[in-house]
Design a protein around this motif. Structure first.
Motif, mmCIF file in Angstrom:
data_model
loop_
_atom_site.group_PDB
_atom_site.id
_atom_site.type_symbol
_atom_site.label_atom_id
_atom_site.label_comp_id
_atom_site.label_asym_id
_atom_site.label_seq_id
_atom_site.Cartn_x
_atom_site.Cartn_y
_atom_site.Cartn_z
ATOM 1 N N PRO A 3 0.743 -1.180 0.228
ATOM 2 C CA PRO A 3 -0.021 -0.047 0.080
ATOM 3 C C PRO A 3 0.881 1.199 0.099
ATOM 4 N N ARG A 4 2.005 1.087 0.571
ATOM 5 C CA ARG A 4 2.916 2.452 0.793
ATOM 6 C C ARG A 4 3.352 2.594 -0.535
ATOM 7 N N TYR A 5 3.788 1.711 -1.404
ATOM 8 C CA TYR A 5 4.225 1.755 -2.603
ATOM 9 C C TYR A 5 3.132 2.186 -3.545
ATOM 10 N N ILE A 6 2.014 1.896 -3.481
ATOM 11 C CA ILE A 6 0.962 2.524 -4.401
ATOM 12 C C ILE A 6 0.687 3.970 -4.126
ATOM 13 N N LEU A 7 0.792 4.441 -2.963
ATOM 14 C CA LEU A 7 0.727 5.723 -2.459
ATOM 15 C C LEU A 7 1.936 6.643 -3.154
ATOM 16 N N LEU A 8 3.071 5.830 -3.228
ATOM 17 C CA LEU A 8 4.269 6.493 -3.734
ATOM 18 C C LEU A 8 4.041 6.641 -5.127
ATOM 19 N N LEU A 9 3.666 5.840 -5.633
ATOM 20 C CA LEU A 9 3.270 5.803 -7.326
ATOM 21 C C LEU A 9 2.255 6.798 -7.704
ATOM 22 N N GLN A 10 1.278 6.751 -6.908
ATOM 23 C CA GLN A 10 0.086 7.647 -7.114
ATOM 24 C C GLN A 10 0.569 9.001 -7.115
ATOM 25 N N GLU A 11 1.398 9.506 -6.040
ATOM 26 C CA GLU A 11 1.864 10.693 -5.727
ATOM 27 C C GLU A 11 3.051 11.050 -7.055
ATOM 28 N N LEU A 12 3.818 9.963 -7.438
ATOM 29 C CA LEU A 12 4.847 10.361 -8.429
ATOM 30 C C LEU A 12 3.696 10.617 -9.731
ATOM 31 N N LEU A 13 2.555 9.820 -9.855
ATOM 32 C CA LEU A 13 1.817 10.159 -11.220
ATOM 33 C C LEU A 13 1.227 11.484 -11.041
ATOM 34 N N LYS A 14 0.761 12.109 -9.767
ATOM 35 C CA LYS A 14 0.111 13.190 -10.004
ATOM 36 C C LYS A 14 1.143 14.324 -10.227
ATOM 37 N N ASN A 15 2.361 13.913 -10.103
ATOM 38 C CA ASN A 15 3.576 15.289 -10.258
ATOM 39 C C ASN A 15 4.177 14.704 -11.784
ATOM 40 N N THR A 16 3.341 14.068 -12.449
ATOM 41 C CA THR A 16 3.888 13.879 -13.951
ATOM 42 C C THR A 16 2.901 14.066 -14.863
ATOM 43 N N THR A 17 3.435 14.782 -15.637
ATOM 44 C CA THR A 17 2.622 15.535 -16.838
ATOM 45 C C THR A 17 1.856 14.139 -17.731
ATOM 46 N N THR A 18 0.976 14.280 -18.378
ATOM 47 C CA THR A 18 0.248 13.289 -19.060
ATOM 48 C C THR A 18 1.097 13.034 -20.428
ATOM 49 N N ASP A 19 1.763 13.940 -20.683
ATOM 50 C CA ASP A 19 2.582 13.747 -22.065
ATOM 51 C C ASP A 19 4.085 13.455 -21.629
ATOM 52 N N HIS A 20 4.142 13.090 -20.497
ATOM 53 C CA HIS A 20 5.680 12.559 -20.292
ATOM 54 C C HIS A 20 5.711 10.967 -20.427
ATOM 55 N N LYS A 21 7.002 10.776 -21.113
ATOM 56 C CA LYS A 21 7.165 9.204 -21.457
ATOM 57 C C LYS A 21 6.954 8.232 -20.484
ATOM 58 N N ASP A 22 6.886 8.673 -19.208
ATOM 59 C CA ASP A 22 6.752 7.601 -18.235
ATOM 60 C C ASP A 22 5.619 7.619 -17.559
ATOM 61 N N TYR A 23 4.475 8.337 -17.910
ATOM 62 C CA TYR A 23 3.254 8.433 -17.383
ATOM 63 C C TYR A 23 2.495 7.331 -17.559
ATOM 64 N N SER A 24 2.581 6.766 -18.604
ATOM 65 C CA SER A 24 1.659 5.453 -18.854
ATOM 66 C C SER A 24 2.268 4.433 -18.077
ATOM 67 N N LYS A 25 3.504 4.142 -18.191
ATOM 68 C CA LYS A 25 4.214 3.117 -17.187
ATOM 69 C C LYS A 25 3.888 3.217 -15.674
ATOM 70 N N ILE A 26 3.852 4.513 -15.286
ATOM 71 C CA ILE A 26 3.588 4.541 -13.734
ATOM 72 C C ILE A 26 2.217 4.228 -13.531
ATOM 73 N N SER A 27 1.099 4.497 -14.361
ATOM 74 C CA SER A 27 -0.233 4.259 -14.417
ATOM 75 C C SER A 27 -0.328 2.711 -14.358
ATOM 76 N N ARG A 28 0.230 1.981 -15.371
ATOM 77 C CA ARG A 28 0.274 0.735 -15.281
ATOM 78 C C ARG A 28 0.863 -0.020 -14.110
ATOM 79 N N ALA A 29 1.812 0.590 -13.736
ATOM 80 C CA ALA A 29 2.609 -0.028 -12.265
ATOM 81 C C ALA A 29 1.480 0.163 -11.145
ATOM 82 N N ILE A 30 0.730 1.181 -11.146
ATOM 83 C CA ILE A 30 -0.017 1.356 -9.936
ATOM 84 C C ILE A 30 -1.083 0.239 -10.030
#
Length: 199
Positions: A3-30
């Motif tokens: 759950p802690r990892y999920i929160l960290l990834l969600q926070e990272l996603l919030k601070n990542t622009t949708t056009d960033h190359k890692d946005y979809s990867k972070i979303s899939r990781a969540i």
């Protein structure tokens, strides 16, 4: 930790622009982490339920068959007056496919009036340890398969209140009499849920 990892990834996603190359990867990781968390929680619940059923089985004398079978879940337990041809005090256990009736035997005086609550609390929440509860054991009295049973409303009378009528084995009937209307309604709803989930 998951759950802690999920929160960290969600926070990272919030601070990542949708056009960033890692946005979809972070979303899939969540999504993947949530699936893992769900599987772990499900496995933990299954293991906990199995442990409670094994413990209950060890406390009951005269069981005609093994309680621990795949997909069986222990849902509720409580002390009732059961009325068929006579009235008896019974410790009752509701499974998703079965209602089990037992009689408390052993060092009941050790618990006094709160004995039933302690046994029930131990089996469903593991708040008490096995050594303390082993002072009181249970004796098998009856078991009703929910696949061949039905429940019906019972109108209060001057002598019987807060009762659920159970029909089973085609022409057998018993009353499950609780101490309060609240408990009656809780058990009535829980049993009906079992019927619904079996269809």
């Amino acid at each position: 930790r998951i759950p802690r990892y999920i929160l960290l990834l969600q926070e990272l996603l919030k601070n990542t622009t949708t056009d960033h190359k890692d946005y979809s990867k972070i979303s899939r990781a969540i999504t993947a982490m949530k699936e893992v968390a769900t599987k772990i929680n499900t496995s933990a619940k299954i293991s906990e339920n199995s442990a409670k059923i094994v413990l209950l089985q060890q406390q009951i004398k005269g069981l005609p068959e093994d309680l621990l079978i795949p997909s069986r879940i222990l849902l509720k337990e409580g002390t009732f007056v059961v009325s068929d041809s006579k009235k008896h005090h019974r410790q009752v256990f509701l499974f998703n496919d079965l209602i089990l009736f037992t009689k408390r035997i052993g060092s009941i005086s050790t618990y006094g009036k709160s004995g039933a609550k302690k046994v029930a609390s131990f089996l469903l929440t593991s708040e008490l340890n096995q050594e303390e509860n082993i002072k009181e054991t249970l004796k098998f009295k009856n078991a009703i398969s929910l696949r061949t049973a039905s429940i019906h409303d019972f109108q209060d009378t001057s002598s019987i209140k807060n009762a659920i009528r159970i029909n089973y084995n085609l022409d057998d009937t018993m009353l499950l009499i609780s101490t309060t209307n609240e408990i009656k309604n809780e058990w009535d709803a829980a049993i009906k849920d079992c019927f619904h989930n079996m269809t």
